[in-house]
Scaffold this motif. Sequence first.
Motif, PDB file in Angstrom:
ATOM      1  N   ASP A  55       0.716  -1.238   0.096  1.00 43.93           N
ATOM      2  CA  ASP A  55      -0.084   0.096  -0.027  1.00 43.93           C
ATOM      3  C   ASP A  55       0.777   1.139   0.031  1.00 43.93           C
ATOM      4  OD1 ASP A  55      -1.710   2.057   0.557  1.00 43.93           O
ATOM      5  OD2 ASP A  55      -2.776   1.061   1.872  1.00 43.93           O
ATOM      6  N   GLY A  56       0.916   2.089  -1.091  1.00 47.81           N
ATOM      7  CA  GLY A  56       1.615   3.162  -1.285  1.00 47.81           C
ATOM      8  C   GLY A  56       1.185   4.273  -0.382  1.00 47.81           C
ATOM      9  N   ASP A  57       0.301   4.267   0.211  1.00 48.65           N
ATOM     10  CA  ASP A  57      -0.580   5.516   0.746  1.00 48.65           C
ATOM     11  C   ASP A  57       0.095   5.712   2.394  1.00 48.65           C
ATOM     12  OD1 ASP A  57      -2.012   7.450   1.956  1.00 48.65           O
ATOM     13  OD2 ASP A  57      -3.873   6.246   1.940  1.00 48.65           O
ATOM     14  N   LEU A  58       0.707   6.732   2.883  1.00 48.58           N
ATOM     15  CA  LEU A  58       1.346   6.909   3.746  1.00 48.58           C
ATOM     16  C   LEU A  58       0.589   7.231   4.951  1.00 48.58           C
ATOM     17  CD1 LEU A  58       4.516   9.109   3.119  1.00 48.58           C
ATOM     18  CD2 LEU A  58       4.479   6.989   4.243  1.00 48.58           C
ATOM     19  N   ALA A  72      12.048  12.467   9.486  1.00 50.79           N
ATOM     20  CA  ALA A  72      10.869  11.941   9.076  1.00 50.79           C
ATOM     21  C   ALA A  72      10.103  13.160   7.780  1.00 50.79           C
ATOM     22  CB  ALA A  72       9.872  11.932  10.324  1.00 50.79           C
ATOM     23  N   ARG A  73      10.525  14.389   8.331  1.00 52.27           N
ATOM     24  CA  ARG A  73       9.775  15.426   7.422  1.00 52.27           C
ATOM     25  C   ARG A  73      10.217  15.143   5.801  1.00 52.27           C
ATOM     26  NH1 ARG A  73      10.531  18.691  11.820  1.00 52.27           N
ATOM     27  NH2 ARG A  73      12.586  19.588  11.000  1.00 52.27           N
ATOM     28  N   ILE A  74      11.443  15.138   5.750  1.00 57.45           N
ATOM     29  CA  ILE A  74      11.998  14.879   4.571  1.00 57.45           C
ATOM     30  C   ILE A  74      11.773  13.542   3.866  1.00 57.45           C
ATOM     31  CG2 ILE A  74      14.398  14.776   3.182  1.00 57.45           C
ATOM     32  CD1 ILE A  74      15.687  16.388   5.342  1.00 57.45           C
ATOM     33  N   TYR A  75      11.399  12.565   4.705  1.00 56.60           N
ATOM     34  CA  TYR A  75      11.396  10.929   4.224  1.00 56.60           C
ATOM     35  C   TYR A  75       9.952  11.318   3.592  1.00 56.60           C
ATOM     36  CZ  TYR A  75      10.212   6.129   4.705  1.00 56.60           C
ATOM     37  OH  TYR A  75      10.082   4.798   4.276  1.00 56.60           O
ATOM     38  N   VAL A  76       9.046  11.914   4.282  1.00 57.61           N
ATOM     39  CA  VAL A  76       7.662  12.042   3.713  1.00 57.61           C
ATOM     40  C   VAL A  76       7.486  13.034   2.606  1.00 57.61           C
ATOM     41  CG1 VAL A  76       5.120  12.565   4.377  1.00 57.61           C
ATOM     42  CG2 VAL A  76       6.578  11.503   5.911  1.00 57.61           C
ATOM     43  N   GLN A  77       8.236  14.000   2.772  1.00 62.41           N
ATOM     44  CA  GLN A  77       7.852  15.126   1.504  1.00 62.41           C
ATOM     45  C   GLN A  77       8.454  14.709   0.217  1.00 62.41           C
ATOM     46  OE1 GLN A  77      10.064  18.381   3.133  1.00 62.41           O
ATOM     47  NE2 GLN A  77       8.411  19.091   4.779  1.00 62.41           N
ATOM     48  N   GLU A  78       9.782  13.796   0.336  1.00 66.92           N
ATOM     49  CA  GLU A  78      10.265  13.355  -0.977  1.00 66.92           C
ATOM     50  C   GLU A  78      10.022  11.815  -1.284  1.00 66.92           C
ATOM     51  OE1 GLU A  78      14.442  13.639  -0.669  1.00 66.92           O
ATOM     52  OE2 GLU A  78      14.343  15.733  -0.166  1.00 66.92           O
ATOM     53  N   GLY A  79       8.761  11.446  -0.707  1.00 63.45           N
ATOM     54  CA  GLY A  79       8.203  10.138  -1.095  1.00 63.45           C
ATOM     55  C   GLY A  79       8.902   8.991  -1.134  1.00 63.45           C
ATOM     56  N   LEU A 105      19.665  -1.574  -5.107  1.00 61.99           N
ATOM     57  CA  LEU A 105      19.414  -1.836  -6.474  1.00 61.99           C
ATOM     58  C   LEU A 105      19.717  -0.660  -7.330  1.00 61.99           C
ATOM     59  CD1 LEU A 105      16.797  -4.412  -6.284  1.00 61.99           C
ATOM     60  CD2 LEU A 105      19.099  -4.891  -6.385  1.00 61.99           C
ATOM     61  N   ASP A 106      19.288   0.477  -6.692  1.00 66.70           N
ATOM     62  CA  ASP A 106      19.445   1.536  -7.621  1.00 66.70           C
ATOM     63  C   ASP A 106      19.411   2.755  -6.813  1.00 66.70           C
ATOM     64  OD1 ASP A 106      16.802   2.262  -6.302  1.00 66.70           O
ATOM     65  OD2 ASP A 106      15.674   1.233  -7.908  1.00 66.70           O
ATOM     66  N   ASN A 107      19.471   4.145  -7.487  1.00 73.36           N
ATOM     67  CA  ASN A 107      19.983   5.394  -6.715  1.00 73.36           C
ATOM     68  C   ASN A 107      18.885   5.655  -5.845  1.00 73.36           C
ATOM     69  OD1 ASN A 107      22.325   5.802  -8.202  1.00 73.36           O
ATOM     70  ND2 ASN A 107      21.519   6.863  -9.849  1.00 73.36           N
ATOM     71  N   ASP A 108      17.553   5.397  -6.062  1.00 69.11           N
ATOM     72  CA  ASP A 108      16.471   5.716  -5.379  1.00 69.11           C
ATOM     73  C   ASP A 108      16.879   5.109  -3.858  1.00 69.11           C
ATOM     74  OD1 ASP A 108      15.017   7.289  -6.870  1.00 69.11           O
ATOM     75  OD2 ASP A 108      14.136   5.576  -7.735  1.00 69.11           O
ATOM     76  N   HIS A 109      17.238   3.768  -3.819  1.00 66.61           N
ATOM     77  CA  HIS A 109      17.430   3.043  -2.771  1.00 66.61           C
ATOM     78  C   HIS A 109      18.627   3.692  -1.890  1.00 66.61           C
ATOM     79  CE1 HIS A 109      15.587  -1.086  -3.854  1.00 66.61           C
ATOM     80  NE2 HIS A 109      14.952  -0.175  -3.761  1.00 66.61           N
ATOM     81  N   ARG A 110      19.806   4.269  -2.671  1.00 68.73           N
ATOM     82  CA  ARG A 110      20.821   4.672  -2.071  1.00 68.73           C
ATOM     83  C   ARG A 110      20.519   6.129  -1.509  1.00 68.73           C
ATOM     84  NH1 ARG A 110      22.649   2.444  -6.809  1.00 68.73           N
ATOM     85  NH2 ARG A 110      24.330   0.809  -6.238  1.00 68.73           N
ATOM     86  N   ARG A 111      19.511   6.779  -2.145  1.00 69.61           N
ATOM     87  CA  ARG A 111      19.162   8.115  -1.374  1.00 69.61           C
ATOM     88  C   ARG A 111      18.236   7.850  -0.090  1.00 69.61           C
ATOM     89  NH1 ARG A 111      18.526  10.010  -6.921  1.00 69.61           N
ATOM     90  NH2 ARG A 111      16.604   8.878  -7.151  1.00 69.61           N
ATOM     91  N   VAL A 112      17.482   6.879  -0.166  1.00 78.01           N
ATOM     92  CA  VAL A 112      17.004   6.668   1.077  1.00 78.01           C
ATOM     93  C   VAL A 112      17.863   6.229   2.296  1.00 78.01           C
ATOM     94  CG1 VAL A 112      15.264   5.116   2.549  1.00 78.01           C
ATOM     95  CG2 VAL A 112      14.751   5.819  -0.055  1.00 78.01           C
ATOM     96  N   ILE A 113      18.839   5.562   2.068  1.00 76.78           N
ATOM     97  CA  ILE A 113      19.807   4.954   3.012  1.00 76.78           C
ATOM     98  C   ILE A 113      20.686   6.005   3.327  1.00 76.78           C
ATOM     99  CG2 ILE A 113      21.815   3.354   3.366  1.00 76.78           C
ATOM    100  CD1 ILE A 113      18.841   2.319   3.266  1.00 76.78           C
TER     101      ILE A 113
END
Length: 250
Positions: A55-58, A72-79, A105-113
């Motif tokens: 479920d992609g709904d935060l 948390a604010r950045i995590y939510v704002q940047e999806g 696996l990709d750059n999106d993962h690396r940004r989260v980490i």
Amino acid sequence: MLTRVADERYPARVATIAAQITAANDQPTVHTLFLEGVTALGATSAVFVSFVRDDGDLAACRFMLACDPAWARIYVQEGHFVHDPWLAYAAHHSEPIVASALNLLDNDHRRVIDLAARAGFVSAVLVPAHSGAGHSRISLLCLGSATPGYFEDAGLPRLRVSARMLALELHDWWLARIRRDLIAKARITPADLVLLQHECQGHSSKKIANEMQVSKSSINSRFQRMNAKLGVGNRRMAVQLAVEFGLILK
């Protein structure tokens, strides 16, 4: 970490805190116990998140933080929820692991980490908590340290046992709260739960009507009203929701 977990009182300290969560009446009390548990485990930062699988709904998420709230604010704002490899792991695994064991696996993962590392999760342990078959709500306890390699040592097996205990108690408390909120908001009655249990067992409207000594049309009307209260389209979805939140047993 090894020195801390080698203390023979280590698991007892965490168990004492975890045991108090079930009886907690409100979220502030649970959050205080969460903070105490994180400290007892030896982490310097932590996040507990409960979410619905696939479920992609935060809005369906529940967070408790023991770290910089700016994360948390950045995590939510940047999806980042959609691309979080730690949540993806928790959705399909139950084994606690060090986060460094995952392949990014990709750059999106690396940004989260990278964002997590800036919030104090340079070294991290992922502790999933599930409710078992038929439940789509998953929880994840993330324990962090700003010290590289902090959790990647010989003390990890002992920490995993105690961390699992805390994660499961937090997960069960959230599930119970969501269940209570759902019953109150939708005004679900004991009679509604009986109908849902019949449906879960595959009984037809005719069979339910015969057992309850009412008309088939009455049963259908009651299901329609209950579906509306739960905000679902049909009785199958109503049962799925009821099972997910532990209203009935499958």
